[in-house]
Design a protein around this motif. Structure first.
Motif, short mmCIF file in Angstrom:
data_model
loop_
_atom_site.label_atom_id
_atom_site.label_comp_id
_atom_site.label_asym_id
_atom_site.label_seq_id
_atom_site.Cartn_x
_atom_site.Cartn_y
_atom_site.Cartn_z
N LEU A 1 71.59 75.75 60.61
CA LEU A 1 71.27 75.68 62.04
C LEU A 1 71.39 77.07 62.66
CD1 LEU A 1 72.88 72.33 63.22
CD2 LEU A 1 70.49 72.81 62.72
N LYS A 2 70.61 78.00 62.10
CA LYS A 2 70.67 79.38 62.56
C LYS A 2 69.31 80.04 62.38
CE LYS A 2 74.41 81.87 62.04
NZ LYS A 2 75.52 82.69 61.46
N ILE A 3 69.00 80.98 63.26
CA ILE A 3 67.80 81.79 63.16
C ILE A 3 68.23 83.25 63.07
CG2 ILE A 3 67.54 81.79 65.68
CD1 ILE A 3 64.53 82.13 65.27
N LYS A 4 67.61 84.00 62.16
CA LYS A 4 67.90 85.42 62.01
C LYS A 4 66.61 86.22 62.18
CE LYS A 4 72.04 85.13 59.10
NZ LYS A 4 72.72 85.67 57.90
N PHE A 5 66.76 87.47 62.64
CA PHE A 5 65.59 88.29 62.94
C PHE A 5 65.97 89.76 62.82
CE2 PHE A 5 67.92 86.80 66.57
CZ PHE A 5 68.23 87.96 67.26
N LEU A 6 64.96 90.60 62.63
CA LEU A 6 65.20 92.03 62.45
C LEU A 6 65.22 92.74 63.80
CD1 LEU A 6 62.86 92.75 59.41
CD2 LEU A 6 65.33 92.39 59.39
N THR A 7 66.15 93.70 63.93
CA THR A 7 66.19 94.59 65.09
C THR A 7 66.41 96.01 64.58
OG1 THR A 7 68.59 94.62 65.48
CG2 THR A 7 67.36 92.71 66.32
N GLU A 8 66.31 96.98 65.48
CA GLU A 8 66.54 98.37 65.09
C GLU A 8 67.99 98.62 64.72
OE1 GLU A 8 65.18 100.90 68.18
OE2 GLU A 8 63.05 100.68 67.65
N VAL B 1 71.09 83.97 65.93
CA VAL B 1 71.42 83.04 67.00
C VAL B 1 71.77 81.70 66.35
CG1 VAL B 1 70.57 81.72 68.97
CG2 VAL B 1 70.03 84.15 68.77
N LYS B 2 72.91 81.16 66.71
CA LYS B 2 73.37 79.89 66.16
C LYS B 2 72.84 78.74 67.00
CE LYS B 2 76.33 77.83 63.21
NZ LYS B 2 76.34 78.05 61.76
N GLY B 3 72.43 77.67 66.34
CA GLY B 3 71.97 76.49 67.05
C GLY B 3 73.13 75.68 67.61
N ASP B 4 72.85 74.90 68.63
CA ASP B 4 73.84 74.03 69.26
C ASP B 4 73.66 72.64 68.67
OD1 ASP B 4 75.26 72.29 70.95
OD2 ASP B 4 75.03 73.64 72.66
N GLN B 5 74.54 72.26 67.73
CA GLN B 5 74.37 71.00 67.01
C GLN B 5 74.59 69.79 67.92
OE1 GLN B 5 76.92 70.44 63.57
NE2 GLN B 5 75.38 69.16 62.57
N VAL B 6 75.56 69.88 68.82
CA VAL B 6 75.83 68.75 69.72
C VAL B 6 74.64 68.51 70.63
CG1 VAL B 6 77.29 67.90 71.58
CG2 VAL B 6 78.31 69.12 69.65
N LEU B 7 74.11 69.57 71.23
CA LEU B 7 72.96 69.44 72.12
C LEU B 7 71.72 69.01 71.34
CD1 LEU B 7 72.13 69.76 75.04
CD2 LEU B 7 71.58 72.16 74.58
N ALA B 8 71.60 69.48 70.10
CA ALA B 8 70.46 69.10 69.27
C ALA B 8 70.44 67.59 69.03
CB ALA B 8 70.50 69.84 67.94
N ARG B 9 71.61 67.02 68.77
CA ARG B 9 71.67 65.58 68.52
C ARG B 9 71.35 64.79 69.78
NH1 ARG B 9 76.67 64.52 64.21
NH2 ARG B 9 75.77 65.84 62.56
N GLU B 10 71.82 65.27 70.92
CA GLU B 10 71.52 64.59 72.18
C GLU B 10 70.01 64.59 72.44
OE1 GLU B 10 73.73 66.52 75.20
OE2 GLU B 10 75.70 65.84 74.48
N CYS B 11 69.38 65.75 72.25
CA CYS B 11 67.94 65.86 72.48
C CYS B 11 67.16 64.99 71.50
CB CYS B 11 67.49 67.31 72.34
SG CYS B 11 68.10 68.41 73.64
N TYR B 12 67.60 64.98 70.25
CA TYR B 12 66.88 64.23 69.22
C TYR B 12 66.95 62.73 69.48
CZ TYR B 12 65.29 62.81 64.58
OH TYR B 12 64.58 62.24 63.54
N GLN B 13 68.13 62.24 69.86
CA GLN B 13 68.26 60.82 70.16
C GLN B 13 67.42 60.44 71.37
OE1 GLN B 13 69.75 58.53 68.34
NE2 GLN B 13 70.38 60.06 66.83
N ALA B 14 67.42 61.29 72.39
CA ALA B 14 66.61 61.02 73.58
C ALA B 14 65.12 61.04 73.25
CB ALA B 14 66.92 62.04 74.67
N MET B 15 64.72 61.96 72.35
CA MET B 15 63.32 62.06 71.94
C MET B 15 62.88 60.80 71.22
SD MET B 15 61.64 64.57 69.09
CE MET B 15 62.24 63.45 67.81
N LEU B 16 63.73 60.29 70.30
CA LEU B 16 63.38 59.07 69.56
C LEU B 16 63.28 57.88 70.50
CD1 LEU B 16 65.56 59.39 66.32
CD2 LEU B 16 63.13 59.85 66.58
N ALA B 17 64.21 57.78 71.43
CA ALA B 17 64.23 56.66 72.36
C ALA B 17 62.98 56.64 73.24
CB ALA B 17 65.48 56.70 73.22
#
Length: 281
Positions: A142-149, A155-171
């Motif tokens: 649950l992370k995204i990485k990218f190149l910089t100078e 950036v770490k993902g928010d697992q708690v918020l992800a589950r809330e959004c996913y459940q709401a999306m399915l409903a």
């Protein structure tokens, strides 16, 4: 020496280790949901979707950011979801977006299609921006990485918020993987129809048009030599044992069957229903 140092840093490899998965509850099937700075505001509930060919912002988010509607530019092509739903964006807008924390961050002006439909998310980041960031994602970590100078940002993902959004999306039965209509067809190989039984136009199949003449002839010869594997109708599939597959309606034999009354829809809804049924057929 400073330019060489920066060049060396930007060439760092992106990789994920066990440390990146620290704090993530396993096992999981949660989406990658992050926060970004958009037009100076910390914006949460942003879905990172490698399957989306467009970057999407939902109209409610556009309004909550208090963006000027005059910044919207026309966009005529509709968006099509995986389930076949079609929607026309309100327009396209260019926004200043920052990912990461100083000094390992990127800031770009990105284009978003503004869509007016309900969503559990505020924004969808698709392949256009992921490629712009030269980013790599890990759904396991649950992370995204990218190149910089200044090295590899993350950036770490928010697992708690992800589950809330996913459940709401399915409903709500929401769609979140969008493709700009026309892109999918442009990337697909054209097909030609091949008649496998001479004189029987119903017994045909389709093959690619980019095959060499030799390969095409070999493929057609092979298909004609194996006609017995084709099922042109249900009558061509006799003798399937019930233990292999069987369809039945689970009803209680002790209960009386009830026929529902016919539902009446408005003419506009009837046309939409008829169009969808014809499309599925």
């Amino acid at each position: 020496m400073e330019p060489l140092l920066k060049q060396r840093r930007t060439n760092q490899d992106i990789f994920f280790s066990k440390e990146d998965a620290r704090g993530v509850r396993q096992p999981h099937k949660d989406p990658l949901v992050i926060a970004l700075t958009m037009e100076g505001f910390n914006t949460k509930r942003i879905l990172v979707d490698n399957g989306s060919s467009a970057d999407i912002m939902y109209l409610l988010t556009f309004q909550q950011l208090k963006l000027d509607p005059g910044r919207l530019r026309p966009f005529d092509s509709p968006l099509v979801s995986f389930s076949g739903d079609r929607i026309y964006p309100k327009g396209i807008v260019t926004l200043k977006v920052t990912i990461g924390a100083y000094p390992k961050q990127q800031t770009h002006h990105l284009d978003f299609l503004v869509v007016n439909c309900p969503s559990s998310y505020n924004v969808i980041i698709g392949r256009p921006t992921l490629n712009r960031w030269k980013a790599a994602t890990s759904t396991y970590c649950l992370k995204i990485k990218f190149l910089t100078e200044d090295g590899v940002g993350a950036v770490k993902g928010d697992q708690v918020l992800a589950r809330e959004c996913y459940q709401a999306m399915l409903a709500a039965g929401e769609n979140h993987t969008w493709t700009i209509e026309g892109e999918k067809e442009d990337n697909m190989e054209a097909l030609e129809t091949v008649e496998l039984v001479e004189g029987e136009t119903s017994k045909v199949t389709r093959i690619g048009t980019t095959l060499s003449t030799e390969m095409r002839n070999k493929l057609v010869h092979f298909l004609k030599g194996n006609l017995d594997v084709f099922a042109w109708s249900h009558e061509d599939m006799p003798g399937i044992p019930r233990q292999v597959i069987q369809h039945e309606l689970k009803t209680d034999p002790e209960k009386k069957l009830i026929q529902q009354r016919q539902r009446v829809f408005a003419p506009k809804q009837n046309r939409a229903i008829t169009d969808e049924v014809n499309r599925l057929l």
